[in-house]
Write a protein that holds these residues in place. Sequence first.
Motif, mmCIF file in Angstrom:
data_model
loop_
_atom_site.group_PDB
_atom_site.id
_atom_site.type_symbol
_atom_site.label_atom_id
_atom_site.label_comp_id
_atom_site.label_asym_id
_atom_site.label_seq_id
_atom_site.Cartn_x
_atom_site.Cartn_y
_atom_site.Cartn_z
ATOM 1 N N GLU A 1 0.812 -1.223 0.000
ATOM 2 C CA GLU A 1 0.000 0.000 0.000
ATOM 3 C C GLU A 1 0.847 1.275 0.000
ATOM 4 O O GLU A 1 0.459 2.276 -0.578
ATOM 5 N N GLN A 2 2.001 1.261 0.685
ATOM 6 C CA GLN A 2 2.843 2.463 0.801
ATOM 7 C C GLN A 2 3.431 2.818 -0.563
ATOM 8 O O GLN A 2 3.950 1.959 -1.268
ATOM 9 N N ALA A 3 3.375 4.107 -0.904
ATOM 10 C CA ALA A 3 3.751 4.555 -2.250
ATOM 11 C C ALA A 3 5.210 4.269 -2.589
ATOM 12 O O ALA A 3 5.514 3.760 -3.669
ATOM 13 N N GLU A 4 6.137 4.582 -1.691
ATOM 14 C CA GLU A 4 7.560 4.410 -1.999
ATOM 15 C C GLU A 4 7.928 2.932 -2.119
ATOM 16 O O GLU A 4 8.673 2.523 -3.018
ATOM 17 N N VAL A 5 7.414 2.127 -1.211
ATOM 18 C CA VAL A 5 7.715 0.693 -1.227
ATOM 19 C C VAL A 5 7.033 0.038 -2.430
ATOM 20 O O VAL A 5 7.596 -0.836 -3.073
ATOM 21 N N ARG A 6 5.829 0.500 -2.741
ATOM 22 C CA ARG A 6 5.115 -0.023 -3.910
ATOM 23 C C ARG A 6 5.894 0.265 -5.196
ATOM 24 O O ARG A 6 5.949 -0.567 -6.104
ATOM 25 N N GLN A 7 6.502 1.428 -5.273
ATOM 26 C CA GLN A 7 7.294 1.779 -6.452
ATOM 27 C C GLN A 7 8.486 0.841 -6.607
ATOM 28 O O GLN A 7 8.817 0.426 -7.724
ATOM 29 N N GLU A 8 9.128 0.462 -5.507
ATOM 30 C CA GLU A 8 10.236 -0.498 -5.576
ATOM 31 C C GLU A 8 9.744 -1.859 -6.052
ATOM 32 O O GLU A 8 10.415 -2.526 -6.834
ATOM 33 N N TRP A 9 8.574 -2.270 -5.566
ATOM 34 C CA TRP A 9 8.003 -3.543 -6.011
ATOM 35 C C TRP A 9 7.759 -3.501 -7.513
ATOM 36 O O TRP A 9 8.078 -4.450 -8.222
ATOM 37 N N LEU A 10 7.205 -2.390 -7.997
ATOM 38 C CA LEU A 10 6.930 -2.257 -9.431
ATOM 39 C C LEU A 10 8.218 -2.216 -10.249
ATOM 40 O O LEU A 10 8.271 -2.769 -11.354
ATOM 41 N N ASN A 11 9.272 -1.588 -9.722
ATOM 42 C CA ASN A 11 10.567 -1.593 -10.419
ATOM 43 C C ASN A 11 11.093 -3.016 -10.546
ATOM 44 O O ASN A 11 11.586 -3.421 -11.602
ATOM 45 N N GLY A 12 10.996 -3.777 -9.470
ATOM 46 C CA GLY A 12 11.413 -5.180 -9.517
ATOM 47 C C GLY A 12 10.555 -5.985 -10.465
ATOM 48 O O GLY A 12 11.053 -6.840 -11.213
ATOM 49 N N TRP A 13 9.245 -5.714 -10.464
ATOM 50 C CA TRP A 13 8.332 -6.430 -11.350
ATOM 51 C C TRP A 13 8.675 -6.160 -12.811
ATOM 52 O O TRP A 13 8.714 -7.078 -13.634
ATOM 53 N N ARG A 14 8.964 -4.893 -13.144
ATOM 54 C CA ARG A 14 9.328 -4.558 -14.527
ATOM 55 C C ARG A 14 10.601 -5.280 -14.962
ATOM 56 O O ARG A 14 10.688 -5.787 -16.077
ATOM 57 N N GLU A 15 11.590 -5.290 -14.088
ATOM 58 C CA GLU A 15 12.837 -5.973 -14.432
ATOM 59 C C GLU A 15 12.607 -7.473 -14.568
ATOM 60 O O GLU A 15 13.159 -8.120 -15.468
ATOM 61 N N GLY A 16 11.782 -8.030 -13.702
ATOM 62 C CA GLY A 16 11.454 -9.454 -13.788
ATOM 63 C C GLY A 16 10.703 -9.792 -15.059
ATOM 64 O O GLY A 16 10.959 -10.816 -15.693
ATOM 65 N N ARG A 17 9.758 -8.949 -15.454
ATOM 66 C CA ARG A 17 9.023 -9.187 -16.699
ATOM 67 C C ARG A 17 9.956 -9.101 -17.907
ATOM 68 O O ARG A 17 9.845 -9.898 -18.837
ATOM 69 N N THR A 18 10.859 -8.141 -17.881
ATOM 70 C CA THR A 18 11.824 -8.017 -18.976
ATOM 71 C C THR A 18 12.664 -9.283 -19.082
ATOM 72 O O THR A 18 12.875 -9.810 -20.179
ATOM 73 N N ASP A 19 13.146 -9.775 -17.945
ATOM 74 C CA ASP A 19 13.933 -11.007 -17.958
ATOM 75 C C ASP A 19 13.091 -12.189 -18.423
ATOM 76 O O ASP A 19 13.589 -13.078 -19.122
ATOM 77 N N ASN A 20 11.826 -12.218 -18.044
ATOM 78 C CA ASN A 20 10.940 -13.288 -18.487
ATOM 79 C C ASN A 20 10.774 -13.250 -19.998
ATOM 80 O O ASN A 20 10.843 -14.272 -20.676
ATOM 81 N N TRP A 21 10.545 -12.064 -20.549
ATOM 82 C CA TRP A 21 10.375 -11.924 -21.993
ATOM 83 C C TRP A 21 11.642 -12.273 -22.761
ATOM 84 O O TRP A 21 11.580 -12.737 -23.891
ATOM 85 N N GLU A 22 12.794 -12.024 -22.150
ATOM 86 C CA GLU A 22 14.062 -12.339 -22.803
ATOM 87 C C GLU A 22 14.468 -13.791 -22.614
ATOM 88 O O GLU A 22 15.530 -14.197 -23.058
ATOM 89 N N GLY A 23 13.641 -14.559 -21.943
ATOM 90 C CA GLY A 23 13.907 -15.979 -21.780
ATOM 91 C C GLY A 23 14.858 -16.308 -20.656
ATOM 92 O O GLY A 23 15.427 -17.389 -20.628
ATOM 93 N N MET A 24 15.021 -15.420 -19.721
ATOM 94 C CA MET A 24 15.957 -15.658 -18.620
ATOM 95 C C MET A 24 15.231 -16.294 -17.435
ATOM 96 O O MET A 24 15.284 -15.822 -16.312
ATOM 97 N N THR A 25 14.524 -17.368 -17.695
ATOM 98 C CA THR A 25 13.845 -18.109 -16.640
ATOM 99 C C THR A 25 14.495 -19.472 -16.520
ATOM 100 O O THR A 25 15.152 -19.945 -17.444
ATOM 101 N N GLY A 26 14.317 -20.093 -15.389
ATOM 102 C CA GLY A 26 14.882 -21.419 -15.183
ATOM 103 C C GLY A 26 16.401 -21.386 -15.143
ATOM 104 O O GLY A 26 17.000 -20.520 -14.511
ATOM 105 N N VAL A 27 17.034 -22.304 -15.842
ATOM 106 C CA VAL A 27 18.486 -22.431 -15.811
ATOM 107 C C VAL A 27 19.176 -21.257 -16.486
ATOM 108 O O VAL A 27 20.223 -20.800 -16.034
ATOM 109 N N SER A 28 18.586 -20.695 -17.516
ATOM 110 C CA SER A 28 19.227 -19.593 -18.228
ATOM 111 C C SER A 28 19.250 -18.309 -17.418
ATOM 112 O O SER A 28 20.061 -17.425 -17.664
#
Length: 70
Positions: free
Chosen positions: A32-59
């Motif tokens: 709920e907190q704005a600053e902490v939520r922004q960090e979560w969203l930054n991590g989520w964006r980076e995670g989605r980018t890695d997912n789209w680039e195929g960096m899941t599992g062993v890679s």
Amino acid sequence: MKRQKRDMYARAFKRGYLAGVSGKPKDSCPIEQAEVRQEWLNGWREGRTDNWEGMTGVSGIHKLSNVTSA
């Protein structure tokens, strides 16, 4: 007190990254907190980018150590 519990921002980033890599929507952010939520969203964006680039599992194992060490 554990170090992980003290740094809310790093913890939020890590949890957001893991949610993004696993393909969860950004609407699933539990924070709920704005600053902490922004960090979560930054991590989520980076995670989605890695997912789209195929960096899941062993890679993507080299990326996971950087995320979980914080």
